[in-house]
Scaffold this active site. Sequence first.
Site, PDB file in Angstrom:
ATOM      1  N   ASP A  37       0.846  -1.186   0.000  1.00 39.98           N
ATOM      2  CA  ASP A  37       0.000   0.000   0.000  1.00 39.98           C
ATOM      3  C   ASP A  37       0.887   1.245   0.000  1.00 39.98           C
ATOM      4  O   ASP A  37       1.879   1.322   0.725  1.00 39.98           O
ATOM      5  CB  ASP A  37      -0.904  -0.003   1.240  1.00 39.98           C
ATOM      6  CG  ASP A  37      -2.058   0.986   1.114  1.00 39.98           C
ATOM      7  OD1 ASP A  37      -3.214   0.551   1.097  1.00 39.98           O
ATOM      8  OD2 ASP A  37      -1.794   2.216   1.044  1.00 39.98           O
ATOM      9  N   ILE A  38       0.507   2.238  -0.802  1.00 41.24           N
ATOM     10  CA  ILE A  38       1.321   3.451  -0.951  1.00 41.24           C
ATOM     11  C   ILE A  38       1.266   4.326   0.304  1.00 41.24           C
ATOM     12  O   ILE A  38       2.173   5.147   0.517  1.00 41.24           O
ATOM     13  CB  ILE A  38       0.841   4.226  -2.207  1.00 41.24           C
ATOM     14  CG1 ILE A  38       1.941   5.122  -2.756  1.00 41.24           C
ATOM     15  CG2 ILE A  38      -0.430   5.004  -1.938  1.00 41.24           C
ATOM     16  CD1 ILE A  38       1.647   5.646  -4.166  1.00 41.24           C
ATOM     17  N   HIS A  65     -10.316  -5.175  -2.937  1.00 41.31           N
ATOM     18  CA  HIS A  65      -8.973  -5.406  -2.398  1.00 41.31           C
ATOM     19  C   HIS A  65      -9.075  -5.756  -0.923  1.00 41.31           C
ATOM     20  O   HIS A  65      -9.963  -5.280  -0.216  1.00 41.31           O
ATOM     21  CB  HIS A  65      -8.061  -4.193  -2.594  1.00 41.31           C
ATOM     22  CG  HIS A  65      -8.651  -2.901  -2.125  1.00 41.31           C
ATOM     23  ND1 HIS A  65      -9.603  -2.213  -2.848  1.00 41.31           N
ATOM     24  CD2 HIS A  65      -8.454  -2.179  -1.000  1.00 41.31           C
ATOM     25  CE1 HIS A  65      -9.957  -1.118  -2.198  1.00 41.31           C
ATOM     26  NE2 HIS A  65      -9.281  -1.082  -1.059  1.00 41.31           N
ATOM     27  N   PHE A  66      -8.135  -6.580  -0.488  1.00 42.15           N
ATOM     28  CA  PHE A  66      -8.008  -6.968   0.914  1.00 42.15           C
ATOM     29  C   PHE A  66      -6.753  -6.301   1.460  1.00 42.15           C
ATOM     30  O   PHE A  66      -5.661  -6.502   0.931  1.00 42.15           O
ATOM     31  CB  PHE A  66      -7.871  -8.488   1.056  1.00 42.15           C
ATOM     32  CG  PHE A  66      -9.102  -9.245   0.635  1.00 42.15           C
ATOM     33  CD1 PHE A  66      -9.345  -9.516  -0.704  1.00 42.15           C
ATOM     34  CD2 PHE A  66     -10.014  -9.684   1.581  1.00 42.15           C
ATOM     35  CE1 PHE A  66     -10.484 -10.209  -1.093  1.00 42.15           C
ATOM     36  CE2 PHE A  66     -11.161 -10.377   1.198  1.00 42.15           C
ATOM     37  CZ  PHE A  66     -11.393 -10.632  -0.146  1.00 42.15           C
ATOM     38  N   HIS A  67      -6.920  -5.480   2.504  1.00 43.18           N
ATOM     39  CA  HIS A  67      -5.771  -4.932   3.222  1.00 43.18           C
ATOM     40  C   HIS A  67      -5.256  -6.007   4.174  1.00 43.18           C
ATOM     41  O   HIS A  67      -6.056  -6.634   4.889  1.00 43.18           O
ATOM     42  CB  HIS A  67      -6.190  -3.744   4.082  1.00 43.18           C
ATOM     43  CG  HIS A  67      -6.778  -2.578   3.344  1.00 43.18           C
ATOM     44  ND1 HIS A  67      -6.080  -1.420   3.120  1.00 43.18           N
ATOM     45  CD2 HIS A  67      -8.011  -2.374   2.806  1.00 43.18           C
ATOM     46  CE1 HIS A  67      -6.855  -0.545   2.489  1.00 43.18           C
ATOM     47  NE2 HIS A  67      -8.037  -1.096   2.282  1.00 43.18           N
ATOM     48  N   ASN A  96     -13.105  -3.129   2.459  1.00 43.22           N
ATOM     49  CA  ASN A  96     -14.159  -2.124   2.467  1.00 43.22           C
ATOM     50  C   ASN A  96     -14.994  -2.204   1.192  1.00 43.22           C
ATOM     51  O   ASN A  96     -14.444  -2.385   0.104  1.00 43.22           O
ATOM     52  CB  ASN A  96     -13.539  -0.725   2.577  1.00 43.22           C
ATOM     53  CG  ASN A  96     -12.719  -0.536   3.848  1.00 43.22           C
ATOM     54  OD1 ASN A  96     -13.041  -1.109   4.876  1.00 43.22           O
ATOM     55  ND2 ASN A  96     -11.667   0.253   3.762  1.00 43.22           N
ATOM     56  N   GLN A 100     -14.483   2.838   1.350  1.00 47.09           N
ATOM     57  CA  GLN A 100     -13.788   2.342   0.151  1.00 47.09           C
ATOM     58  C   GLN A 100     -13.465   3.534  -0.748  1.00 47.09           C
ATOM     59  O   GLN A 100     -14.369   4.281  -1.135  1.00 47.09           O
ATOM     60  CB  GLN A 100     -14.654   1.335  -0.610  1.00 47.09           C
ATOM     61  CG  GLN A 100     -13.918   0.693  -1.788  1.00 47.09           C
ATOM     62  CD  GLN A 100     -14.785  -0.301  -2.554  1.00 47.09           C
ATOM     63  OE1 GLN A 100     -16.008  -0.312  -2.423  1.00 47.09           O
ATOM     64  NE2 GLN A 100     -14.151  -1.120  -3.372  1.00 47.09           N
TER      65      GLN A 100
END
Length: 138
Positions: free
Chosen positions: A33-34, A102-104, A89, A96
């Site tokens: 993740d950025i 996507h899954f964090h 989310n 979101q």
Amino acid sequence: MSDTGKCVFCKIIAGVIPAAKVYEDGQTLAFLDIAPFEKGHVLVVPKRHAPMLTDLPEEDAQAAMRVTREIGARLLARLPCDGFNVLQNNGVCASQTVPHVHFHVIPRRNGQPFHWTPGQYASPEEVGAMQAKLRTDP
Ligand code: 5GP
Ligand code: ZN
């Protein structure tokens, strides 16, 4: 332009914009993740574009969950990490911001204050070092 053409994660999947990838197979991509909640925060992304989890075919969701579990195992094995969150989310009301499933996967440590605040890496070198720790061949 189509939804897929405008989608930042579809652009990462297509290689149009860069990301620090840590895992890739035919159905799923995972990258740093950025704006990580904690350093080592990974996003697991099905390659098929779907806005919400309920829009995604079950087999793509199963593939993404398999990779989510694998990334959790890597966080525990390769970082100073005692546990992790999996966060997913759906919808603006649920926070979101990128409408592509996507899954964090967020590493956590005992004794560290718990928060949901985006952070940053100090340098591209720090990003590269984290990527090297978490990718398939560390
Ligand atoms: P959401 O709020 O939609 O669940 O999470 C979206 C996540 O995507 C955020 O944590 C955000 O930092 C991350 N993100 C957004 N754009 C980019 C990007 O271009 N590259 C990377 N690596 N992460 C991104
Ligand atoms: Zn997309």
